[in-house]
Design a protein around this motif. Structure first.
Motif, PDB file in Angstrom:
ATOM      1  N   LYS A  79       3.979   2.566 -11.710  1.00 23.29           N
ATOM      2  CA  LYS A  79       3.652   3.243 -10.404  1.00 23.29           C
ATOM      3  C   LYS A  79       4.637   3.716  -9.441  1.00 23.29           C
ATOM      4  N   ILE A  80       5.591   2.471  -9.418  1.00 29.97           N
ATOM      5  CA  ILE A  80       6.560   2.634  -8.305  1.00 29.97           C
ATOM      6  C   ILE A  80       7.519   3.636  -8.835  1.00 29.97           C
ATOM      7  N   PHE A  81       8.137   3.584 -10.066  1.00 28.89           N
ATOM      8  CA  PHE A  81       8.812   4.705 -10.697  1.00 28.89           C
ATOM      9  C   PHE A  81       8.365   6.072 -10.718  1.00 28.89           C
ATOM     10  N   ASN A  82       7.137   6.186 -11.044  1.00 28.90           N
ATOM     11  CA  ASN A  82       6.453   7.781 -10.942  1.00 28.90           C
ATOM     12  C   ASN A  82       6.466   8.132  -9.588  1.00 28.90           C
ATOM     13  N   ALA A 221       0.797  -0.370  -4.658  1.00 26.38           N
ATOM     14  CA  ALA A 221       2.130  -1.197  -4.834  1.00 26.38           C
ATOM     15  C   ALA A 221       3.078  -0.884  -3.732  1.00 26.38           C
ATOM     16  N   LEU A 222       2.928   0.241  -2.971  1.00 27.58           N
ATOM     17  CA  LEU A 222       3.769   0.342  -1.737  1.00 27.58           C
ATOM     18  C   LEU A 222       3.335  -0.268  -0.607  1.00 27.58           C
ATOM     19  N   ILE A 223       2.089  -0.677  -0.418  1.00 29.37           N
ATOM     20  CA  ILE A 223       1.434  -1.361   0.647  1.00 29.37           C
ATOM     21  C   ILE A 223       1.960  -2.987   0.497  1.00 29.37           C
ATOM     22  N   ALA A 224       2.242  -3.445  -0.725  1.00 32.96           N
ATOM     23  CA  ALA A 224       2.418  -4.993  -0.818  1.00 32.96           C
ATOM     24  C   ALA A 224       3.517  -5.330  -0.085  1.00 32.96           C
ATOM     25  N   PRO A 225       4.607  -4.950   0.064  1.00 35.25           N
ATOM     26  CA  PRO A 225       5.743  -5.227   0.909  1.00 35.25           C
ATOM     27  C   PRO A 225       5.282  -5.196   2.391  1.00 35.25           C
ATOM     28  N   TYR A 249      -3.007 -10.405  -4.176  1.00 37.81           N
ATOM     29  CA  TYR A 249      -3.179  -9.162  -3.965  1.00 37.81           C
ATOM     30  C   TYR A 249      -2.459  -8.620  -5.391  1.00 37.81           C
ATOM     31  N   THR A 250      -1.548  -8.982  -6.202  1.00 29.96           N
ATOM     32  CA  THR A 250      -1.173  -8.081  -7.276  1.00 29.96           C
ATOM     33  C   THR A 250      -2.524  -8.110  -8.335  1.00 29.96           C
ATOM     34  N   LEU A 251      -3.111  -9.507  -8.652  1.00 29.15           N
ATOM     35  CA  LEU A 251      -4.254  -9.401  -9.184  1.00 29.15           C
ATOM     36  C   LEU A 251      -5.520  -8.575  -8.911  1.00 29.15           C
ATOM     37  N   ILE A 252      -5.682  -8.285  -7.592  1.00 29.35           N
ATOM     38  CA  ILE A 252      -6.602  -7.157  -7.016  1.00 29.35           C
ATOM     39  C   ILE A 252      -6.337  -6.014  -7.477  1.00 29.35           C
TER      40      ILE A 252
END
Length: 431
Positions: A79-82, A221-225, A249-252
């Motif tokens: 997702k980050i790469f795309n 993915a962008l919200i995680a940091p 959060y990653t599991l969610i």
């Protein structure tokens, strides 16, 4: 001082002949005990190993390692790469820029260069090869841009430094943001210059629907940091608790992506346990060396010798940068920090070098080593991931070491690059 040369010399010799780092550290310490006539204190050895590996501050490390493995497993790397590809992939050398931006974003959720290489490596190298980039350049650029990972928060390397230097994790995390952006910007500038001399491929532009879909898909993915860093800086969570938050959060997000399965969880837990155990073994073994140095007052003797031989802050920083880059070529960052910091910190304090700035200098200097032959662990990992021969990858990486080296010089010369943001958010550190 003789004891220090015996211990470190024995350790380096064993490393050069292929002895595993944990055993080399332990054997070097035993050699030092024997040299100093302290074999009666050998029972302290296992006690120090346990004490070194059981520090509460280090509990954050396995959680961030697990978070990085979970992010790879649930597809957040894709997702980050795309997302980065949709934004800037259509410009000339677009995929090379995407490589840098994707590493910068992924650094904000993994905290480790090896996680970046393992997670994004195959995706980036395959995509670049399909668009006409050389195999060697694609692999070398991916290794080089992974150096952003341990600088941008959350960073496992900075957590280790915070424990060793008795510094605030939140302050170090804030201090890593601007240097991390500087390193990323240096790679972007390098690619832009290369476009003037080489014919770099151009990606087909995305339509608005594709861009919107990539952005919406990449938002979790962008919200995680932001969640991880915000929880630490604003006092809602410690670094360890933030690591747990990152895992949850990653599991969610994985459930949202429909990518969670028992086999995926088991693989992520197993890989995290193995890597965490390796790091804790290194830290535990290194604690024995630190105890021996402290017992024999090696740091004090080392600092006195430095002050006699080097009479300025600038000369000290030049020496440290050169020393650490050389050491980083032969030794992994964690044991290098644990062994060298007790010796270098008193000298840094004597010359008035802020410990937060010093942490960034040490971290980046040792990081350059993971991409430098002959022992660059990043090169070996990328060679395995991409299929490029180690020898060819070692040659291709050399010009790509210029950008992080320039950034390292700037961080060393201008303390404000590191200290501006933590001073702004948390106030100046107490003298």
């Amino acid at each position: 001082m003789t004891l220090g040369f015996v211990v470190i010399g024995s350790f380096m010799l064993l490393m050069m002949i292929g002895v595993p780092v944990t055993i080399a550290i332990g054997a070097g310490t035993v050699a030092g005990l024997y040299w100093a006539g302290l074999m009666d204190f050998a029972l302290v050895f296992p006690q120090q190993i346990i004490e070194g590996a059981s520090k509460p501050a280090l509990l954050a490390i396995p959680f961030f390692i697990l978070a990085g493995n979970l992010m790879n497993a649930v597809g957040m790397t894709d997702k980050i790469f795309n997302f980065a590809l949709a934004l800037i992939g259509s410009v000339r050398a677009g995929l090379a820029y995407v490589n840098v931006i994707a590493s910068l974003i992924f650094a904000g959720v993994s905290g480790a260069a090896t996680a970046d290489i393992a997670g994004l490596g195959q995706i980036e190298v395959r995509a670049m090869r399909e668009r006409g980039y050389s195999h060697e350049f694609a692999a070398a650029l991916t290794v080089a841009t992974s150096l952003v990972g341990p600088i941008v928060p959350p960073s496992i390397s900075l957590i280790v430094y915070a424990w060793l230097a008795n510094e605030s994790v939140a302050r170090l995390f804030l201090a890593g943001i601007v240097p991390g952006l500087l390193v990323a910007a240096s790679f972007i500038a390098y690619i832009r210059v290369m476009c003037e001399f080489q014919d770099m491929p151009r990606e087909e532009p995305k339509n608005l629907t594709q861009i919107r879909h990539a952005i919406l898909d990449g938002i979790p993915a962008l919200i995680a940091p932001c969640i991880i860093l915000g929880a630490i800086i604003f006092g809602f969570a410690t670094a360890t608790e933030a690591g747990v938050i990152a895992c949850v959060y990653t599991l969610i997000v994985g459930v949202f992506y429909r990518a969670v399965s028992f086999s995926m969880l088991w693989t992520a837990l197993k890989e995290s346990a193995l890597l965490s155990a390796l790091i804790m073994m290194i830290i535990g073994a290194s604690q024995t060396m630190g105890w021996l140095f402290a017992f024999e007052q090696v740091p004090q003797a080392f600092a006195t010798g430095f002050l006699d031989a080097i009479d300025s802050r600038a000369m000290f920083l030049v020496f440290v940068v050169v020393l650490l880059i050389v050491i980083g070529c032969f030794m992994e960052a964690t044991p290098a920090k644990i062994i060298l910091l007790p010796l270098l910190l008193p000298v840094a304090d004597a010359f008035g070098v802020d410990r937060v700035q010093f942490g960034m200098i040490i971290t980046l200097a040792l990081l350059i080593g993971i991409a430098t032959p002959p022992m660059g662990v990043g090169l070996y990992l990328m060679s395995a991931v991409s299929g490029v021969k180690f020898e060819r990858l070692s040659i291709a990486i050399l010009p790509l070491l210029i950008p992080p080296f320039v950034a390292l010089i700037l961080i060393s010369v201008f303390p404000a690059i590191t200290l501006w943001l933590p001073d702004l958010v948390m106030g100046p550190a107490a003298p």
